[in-house]
Design a protein around this motif. Structure first.
Motif, PDB file in Angstrom:
ATOM      1  N   LEU A 116       0.725  -1.241  -0.421  1.00  0.00           N
ATOM      2  CA  LEU A 116       0.010   0.160   0.186  1.00  0.00           C
ATOM      3  C   LEU A 116       1.530   1.271   0.571  1.00  0.00           C
ATOM      4  O   LEU A 116       1.803   1.284   0.673  1.00  0.00           O
ATOM      5  CB  LEU A 116      -0.562  -0.174   0.978  1.00  0.00           C
ATOM      6  N   ASN A 117       0.395   2.158  -0.759  1.00  0.00           N
ATOM      7  CA  ASN A 117       0.837   4.149  -0.951  1.00  0.00           C
ATOM      8  C   ASN A 117       0.419   4.433   0.347  1.00  0.00           C
ATOM      9  O   ASN A 117      -0.126   3.597   1.412  1.00  0.00           O
ATOM     10  CB  ASN A 117       0.895   4.454  -2.060  1.00  0.00           C
ATOM     11  N   LEU A 118       1.086   5.810   1.345  1.00  0.00           N
ATOM     12  CA  LEU A 118       0.734   6.171   2.209  1.00  0.00           C
ATOM     13  C   LEU A 118      -0.364   6.843   1.922  1.00  0.00           C
ATOM     14  O   LEU A 118      -0.957   6.497   2.913  1.00  0.00           O
ATOM     15  CB  LEU A 118       1.610   7.550   2.288  1.00  0.00           C
ATOM     16  N   LYS A 119      -1.118   6.815   0.195  1.00  0.00           N
ATOM     17  CA  LYS A 119      -2.804   7.570   0.824  1.00  0.00           C
ATOM     18  C   LYS A 119      -3.869   5.505   1.331  1.00  0.00           C
ATOM     19  O   LYS A 119      -5.128   6.346   2.277  1.00  0.00           O
ATOM     20  CB  LYS A 119      -3.490   7.899  -0.792  1.00  0.00           C
ATOM     21  N   ASN A 120      -3.365   4.955   0.205  1.00  0.00           N
ATOM     22  CA  ASN A 120      -4.207   4.215   1.299  1.00  0.00           C
ATOM     23  C   ASN A 120      -3.906   3.642   2.309  1.00  0.00           C
ATOM     24  O   ASN A 120      -4.894   2.796   3.221  1.00  0.00           O
ATOM     25  CB  ASN A 120      -4.228   3.217   0.214  1.00  0.00           C
TER      26      ASN A 120
END
Length: 173
Positions: A116-120
């Protein structure tokens, strides 16, 4: 010495019919496998017994769905109508949605979050906090209802039960 020819007609004796069916079915499956190997043929075989049981064979190089599609294309016979196509598309859509929900559930459990990236990650954190708030609210409601019931029952002569003090989000009473 060869076998004599038999008359091809329905076998009246049920036991003999079942035995003959079983032997001939096994022979057909064996022959289907042999022609697949010997002649590199694509073979599909589906047999339904009179009791409703099904036996099938499909050559290893092709699945039954692809075999039926090829049959439909070459024979010109429609095996599937648009209703079935739409149902098939709906099944595929629901399977994808299910996979997506399963992945989301794993993320909420803290599994597979490395991808997962930061937003997710922030969205998962928000969802977990929201769920935790709801669980605490429900717990508070439950405890308040229990306390009310205990107070009402104390007047009726029953003994009061002690419940732990409700805690706030930061863990303090």
């Amino acid at each position: 010495m060869g076998r004599g020819k038999i008359e091809i007609k329905r076998i009246e004796n049920a036991n003999n019919r079942v035995v003959t069916f079983s032997k001939r079915r096994n022979g057909l499956v064996k022959k289907a496998k042999e022609i697949t190997v010997l002649c590199d043929a694509k073979v599909a075989l589906i047999i339904f017994a009179s009791n409703g049981k099904m036996t099938d064979y499909c050559c290893p190089s092709m699945d039954l769905g692809a075999m039926l599609d090829q049959y439909q294309k070459l024979s010109g016979k429609k095996l599937w109508d648009t209703k079935h196509e739409n149902l098939n598309n709906e099944i595929d859509r629901i399977k994808k949605e299910n996979d997506s929900l399963q992945l989301e559930l794993r993320h909420l459990k803290g599994e597979d979050i490395q991808s997962l990236n930061l937003k997710n990650l922030m969205a998962v954190e928000h969802a977990i906090e929201h769920g935790l708030d709801k669980a605490r609210d429900h717990q508070m409601e439950f405890l308040m209802t229990k306390r009310r019931n205990v107070r009402e029952n104390v007047g009726g002569g029953e003994s009061a039960t002690q419940f732990p003090a409700a805690t706030t989000r930061d863990g303090y009473s």
